[in-house]
Scaffold this active site. Structure first.
Site, PDB file in Angstrom:
ATOM      1  N   ASP A 184       0.851  -1.196   0.000  1.00  6.85           N
ATOM      2  CA  ASP A 184       0.000   0.000   0.000  1.00  6.85           C
ATOM      3  C   ASP A 184       0.885   1.243   0.000  1.00  6.85           C
ATOM      4  OD1 ASP A 184      -2.577   1.474   0.496  1.00  6.85           O
ATOM      5  OD2 ASP A 184      -1.490   2.039   2.309  1.00  6.85           O
ATOM      6  N   GLU A 268      -1.780  -1.478  -5.813  1.00  8.95           N
ATOM      7  CA  GLU A 268      -3.010  -0.834  -6.260  1.00  8.95           C
ATOM      8  C   GLU A 268      -2.862  -0.361  -7.694  1.00  8.95           C
ATOM      9  OE1 GLU A 268      -4.862   1.893  -2.975  1.00  8.95           O
ATOM     10  OE2 GLU A 268      -2.691   1.817  -2.782  1.00  8.95           O
ATOM     11  N   ASP A 348      -2.755   1.864   7.170  1.00 12.49           N
ATOM     12  CA  ASP A 348      -2.093   1.426   5.934  1.00 12.49           C
ATOM     13  C   ASP A 348      -1.825  -0.074   5.940  1.00 12.49           C
ATOM     14  OD1 ASP A 348      -2.113   4.046   5.118  1.00 12.49           O
ATOM     15  OD2 ASP A 348      -0.077   4.464   5.818  1.00 12.49           O
TER      16      ASP A 348
END
Ligand code: ZN
Length: 380
Positions: A184, A268, A348
């Site tokens: 992340d 992502e 996170d």
């Protein structure tokens, strides 16, 4: 393909020949672009790469500068223009907004030329780069070539001349580790892993930002067209170069560490183009760093037989990584505290686990987390 970069140490005469080659290439590019543009605007006739190549011998007889450049380098200039047009038409066809027509290149906007066939005009002899029509140039060889050289590009940068030698290499898959990871990206840290580890933001980001800002201010203060402004611009370009190199170094080290440890890496899916439109310098530097890291990571993964998947980022920070419930929180809330299952995690870290879970689904393996918790895999 792997590209090796070597700094060149040309003599004064060689440096002049390199600059002259760039100028000749730039003029050829502009003339060829004008021909294509004129052909279309006046007679609706499209000029092809092959047609433009066919006119080179005649042009060489009239223009004394052209024979001073290796013929494959000249052809490569026309090839580049052809690619620029291909890209232009592809983007227009795809309906992209604001597609720029290939541009004429002014001084300083044409910084490289390419010998497209290794051994034909460019080769290494006794640690020196021998370029046809230019000479035998001293090379700072810090690491040896690995693989079969294919092409050689000569690039002018703010701090001198470089050779980029692209080599064909064979991939060496790493042994499987049976582990996957979710990554992340954050603001406080460069990235957080689903293992809970954090990758700190490189310290050079802050320093780079300061230096760039200072160099930029120096340029804007000075009178346009003056020598002092030109000097300031060179310093700014060098500062940018320095940041690029630090960023690349960081990206390579970090990506290598991940690729060694994990078979599957989930990140992502992000809109890098949209990100780079952000004008805040700090954010820009951070985004560029992440963009390059992603690129290096996929390259390294591919050659090591690892898999990188980009997962849908929607809701990764809101969903609870333990029970899948939606736990809405503002960006300022740094802690994930689930009222449904009692899961307590760094925000996170929670997002990274969600990314890993989505990645595991994409890798085609049972989501490791769900298996560990002995639950049905849930869709987030
Ligand atoms: Zn929960």
């Amino acid at each position: 393909m792997r590209t090796y970069t070597y700094k060149l140490r040309p003599t004064k005469a060689q440096a002049a020949a390199l600059t002259a080659t760039l100028d000749t290439c730039r003029h050829l590019y502009n003339r060829a672009l004008a021909e294509r543009k004129g052909g279309w605007e006046q007679e609706q006739r499209s000029v092809t790469f092959a047609a433009q190549c066919a006119t080179l011998p005649a042009q060489k007889r009239e223009n004394p500068y052209l024979p001073a450049v290796h013929s494959q380098v000249l052809q490569n200039v026309l090839r580049r223009l052809d690619r620029a047009f291909d890209n232009f038409f592809r983007r227009v066809k795809a309906g992209e907004a604001k597609v720029g027509y290939p541009r004429f290149r002014g001084r300083g906007w044409y910084d490289s030329f390419c010998y497209p066939q290794w051994g034909n005009g460019a080769k290494l002899v006794d640690g020196r780069l021998v370029l046809s029509k230019i000479g035998s140039i001293r090379v700072c060889a810090d690491r040896p070539l690995d693989g079969t050289p294919k092409t050689c590009s000569i690039v002018r940068k703010a701090d001198g001349w470089y050779a980029h030698i692209a080599c064909e290499t064979t991939d060496t898959p790493l042994p499987a580790t049976g582990e996957s990871v979710g990554v992340d990206v954050g603001l406080t840290h460069f990235a957080t892993l689903s293992t809970g580890e954090t990758l700190a933001n490189p310290r050079h980001y802050r320093a780079a930002e300061r230096r760039l800002r200072k160099a930029q201010r120096r340029v804007s203060r000075r009178v346009k067209g003056s020598k002092r402004r030109a000097k300031a611009r060179t310093l700014l370009a060098k500062a940018h170069l320095h940041v690029q190199r630090q960023r690349r170094d960081f990206a390579h080290k970090t990506a290598l560490a991940l690729v060694r440890r994990f078979d599957g890496i989930a990140v992502e899916a992000l809109n890098i183009r949209g990100m780079l439109r952000n004008h805040a310098l700090a954010k820009h530097i951070q985004d560029a760093g992440w963009g390059q890291f992603r690129q290096v990571l996929s390259d390294k993964a591919a050659s090591a037989g690892r898999v990188v998947v980009a997962v849908n980022p929607a809701g990764t920070s809101q969903a609870c990584s333990a029970c899948g419930s939606r736990v809405p929180k503002k960006l300022s809330v740094r802690w994930h505290s689930c009222p449904y299952c009692g899961c307590e995690l760094d925000r996170d870290h929670n997002a990274a686990i969600n990314i890993k879970t989505r990645g595991d689904t994409a890798f085609g393996e049972p989501p490791a987390l769900a298996a560990a918790l002995n639950r049905e895999p849930h869709t987030l």
